[in-house]
Design a protein around this motif. Structure first.
Motif, mmCIF file in Angstrom:
data_model
loop_
_atom_site.group_PDB
_atom_site.id
_atom_site.type_symbol
_atom_site.label_atom_id
_atom_site.label_comp_id
_atom_site.label_asym_id
_atom_site.label_seq_id
_atom_site.Cartn_x
_atom_site.Cartn_y
_atom_site.Cartn_z
ATOM 1 N N PHE A 191 1.154 -1.564 0.257
ATOM 2 C CA PHE A 191 -0.037 -0.202 0.002
ATOM 3 C C PHE A 191 1.057 1.417 -0.402
ATOM 4 O O PHE A 191 1.218 2.189 -0.917
ATOM 5 N N ALA A 192 1.610 1.782 0.817
ATOM 6 C CA ALA A 192 3.098 2.575 1.165
ATOM 7 C C ALA A 192 3.930 1.985 1.309
ATOM 8 O O ALA A 192 4.667 1.023 1.943
ATOM 9 N N ASP A 193 5.039 2.882 0.637
ATOM 10 C CA ASP A 193 6.593 2.326 0.215
ATOM 11 C C ASP A 193 7.157 3.033 1.408
ATOM 12 O O ASP A 193 7.707 3.674 2.102
ATOM 13 N N PRO A 194 7.623 1.719 2.824
ATOM 14 C CA PRO A 194 8.190 2.547 3.696
ATOM 15 C C PRO A 194 9.463 3.498 3.436
ATOM 16 O O PRO A 194 10.174 4.347 4.153
ATOM 17 N N SER A 195 10.212 2.945 2.331
ATOM 18 C CA SER A 195 11.170 3.975 2.164
ATOM 19 C C SER A 195 11.367 4.920 1.302
ATOM 20 O O SER A 195 12.522 5.717 1.462
#
Length: 458
Positions: A191-195
């Protein structure tokens, strides 16, 4: 094309704002309906019909209790109390409109930037980028006590705290989430890119905020920044942060000088002064004929409350007018930790020295210097003259009777201003910042200190 006037409606989610005593007027619908959702829907639609740029929600945290060392005058006269939270009116008004924007007053003195940043991001999302933040510091002793302090923070210290508050908010809005952080990729279960979501790791004198921000970037990231500050500290703060500033003065020349001073200070911060809009206050009594307008003004004067005006002035200036008993003495400036521009307005910034008698008398009557009174042509003449003499970009329009005064303005004055080519006939598309500064300018410009915290392109 001639420079066009920008207009905000000056509002408050209370029974009364600064039309002291006019809660008694039978047509003052706001007194009875300020708690009603439909009131805000109807108000928003009226303002959009009049092509207003924004509704500007003033706010205070506390009760005006300096005058007579008592809260009673303010409560008795409805001086900005009872008062609801203006943030909750904005989504309602946004849903009823397409273009009208919203300036929300929030104090940095008793809030926290982490929670505040999420609140403002949420509102910017819900309004599709039509949000501004009017940054203030709080000056009422009752507010300090109710937030657990024995006394108010000193005036200049409040601005120091506010400066760090904005630094934290900028980092959360501008440097925490990259534009491509939301991926929403079902195939990759991502869902969302932690980087692309970053801590801000702020450690300062007043705040420790590791982050990251709780909200994804809103349409403007940082809401449009409004600010009013007339003290030296306040002018520096406005010069550093404000995209829209509120100024005033006893003469058009003084107002023009204040604008130029803040823009000069902004240049020293490396900012483009052309990307700062200046507003001042406006009040209007208009009718089809001059005679009808004069009758309205006389009626408002009859209902005016000097006690309410003194209560409001006491809280904002720190001067308890009930303690001034020598009527022939000069009303001199004295430093307080309240609003210094308000304290100076009748003392060192006044065109001449005033006696206590003159000062008290100025609160006991509705002065014509606070309103342009006349038929549509006369009112438009007064607005245009002040607009051209001062170099302001627009006005915060107050109103004696709500919504009647605003209806009169929309139906009588707006068409006259439009005929003169100094008021828009339609809205531009885009976010509030784009409407103010031009297409494609939805984010803070690179020269703004909020933009300088970015560590990735937007």
């Amino acid at each position: 094309m001639a420079k066009q006037i920008r207009l905000n409606a000056f509002e408050m989610t209370s029974a009364m704002l600064n039309s002291h005593g006019l809660w008694k007027h039978p047509d003052n619908v706001r007194t009875r309906r300020y708690k009603d959702l439909d009131y805000y829907t109807e108000l928003a639609q009226l303002l959009e019909r009049g092509k207003f740029d924004a509704v500007f929600f003033a706010d205070v945290i506390g009760i005006y209790d300096v005058y007579k060392a008592s809260r009673d005058p303010a409560i008795r006269e409805g001086v900005q109390v009872p008062l609801n939270d203006p943030a909750f009116a904005i989504p309602i008004m946004a849903q009823a409109t397409k273009h009208l924007s919203f300036a929300l007053t929030v104090s940095t003195t008793y809030d926290h930037p982490y929670a505040h940043a999420r609140r403002m991001s949420t509102l910017d999302h819900l309004t599709k980028g039509r949000l501004a933040w009017n940054v203030v510091t709080s000056y009422l002793p009752s507010a300090a006590r109710n937030f657990g302090h024995d006394e108010m923070m000193k005036h200049d210290d409040r601005y120091e705290l506010a400066d760090e508050f904005l630094e934290v908010a900028y980092k959360l809005w501008e440097a925490s989430w990259e534009d491509g952080a939301i991926v929403n990729d079902v195939r990759r279960n991502l869902f969302a890119d932690p980087s692309k979501v970053h801590e801000i790791n702020h450690v300062g004198k007043f705040f420790r905020v590791p982050g990251p921000h709780l909200s994804e970037p809103s349409p403007q990231r940082t809401p449009v920044i409004y600010q009013a500050g007339s003290s030296p500290k306040g002018r520096d703060f406005a010069a550093k942060h404000a995209e829209c500033l509120f100024v005033g003065g006893p003469t058009p020349e003084a107002t023009r000088s204040s604008i130029q001073d803040i823009k000069n200070r902004a240049e020293r911060y490396g900012r483009d002064p052309e990307e700062i809009k200046a507003f001042t206050f406006l009040n209007v009594v208009v009718a089809e004929t001059e005679e009808e307008a004069e009758l309205k003004f006389a009626e408002y004067s009859r209902l005016w409350s000097g006690e309410a005006a003194k209560a409001q002035y006491g809280g904002s200036s720190g001067y308890d007018l009930s303690r001034y008993t020598d009527l022939d003495a000069i009303f001199e400036y004295k430093h307080t930790e309240h609003g210094q521009s308000r304290a100076a307005s009748l003392t060192k910034d006044a065109p001449k020295k005033l006696t206590v008698r003159e000062v008290l008398g100025s609160f006991d009557r509705l002065s014509r210097k606070f309103a342009i009174v006349g038929d549509p042509r006369q009112v438009a003449d007064g607005i245009q003259s002040y607009f051209e003499a001062t170099g302001v970009d627009g006005f915060n329009l107050a109103h004696f009777v709500t919504p009647g005064s605003l209806v009169d303005f929309v139906e009588l004055v707006v068409p006259e201003l439009q005929r003169r080519g100094i008021y828009k006939t339609d809205y531009e598309e885009g976010t509030f910042r784009e409407k103010l500064f031009g297409p494609g300018k939805r984010y803070l410009p690179d020269h703004h200190p909020g933009a300088k915290v970015r560590t990735f392109p937007v």
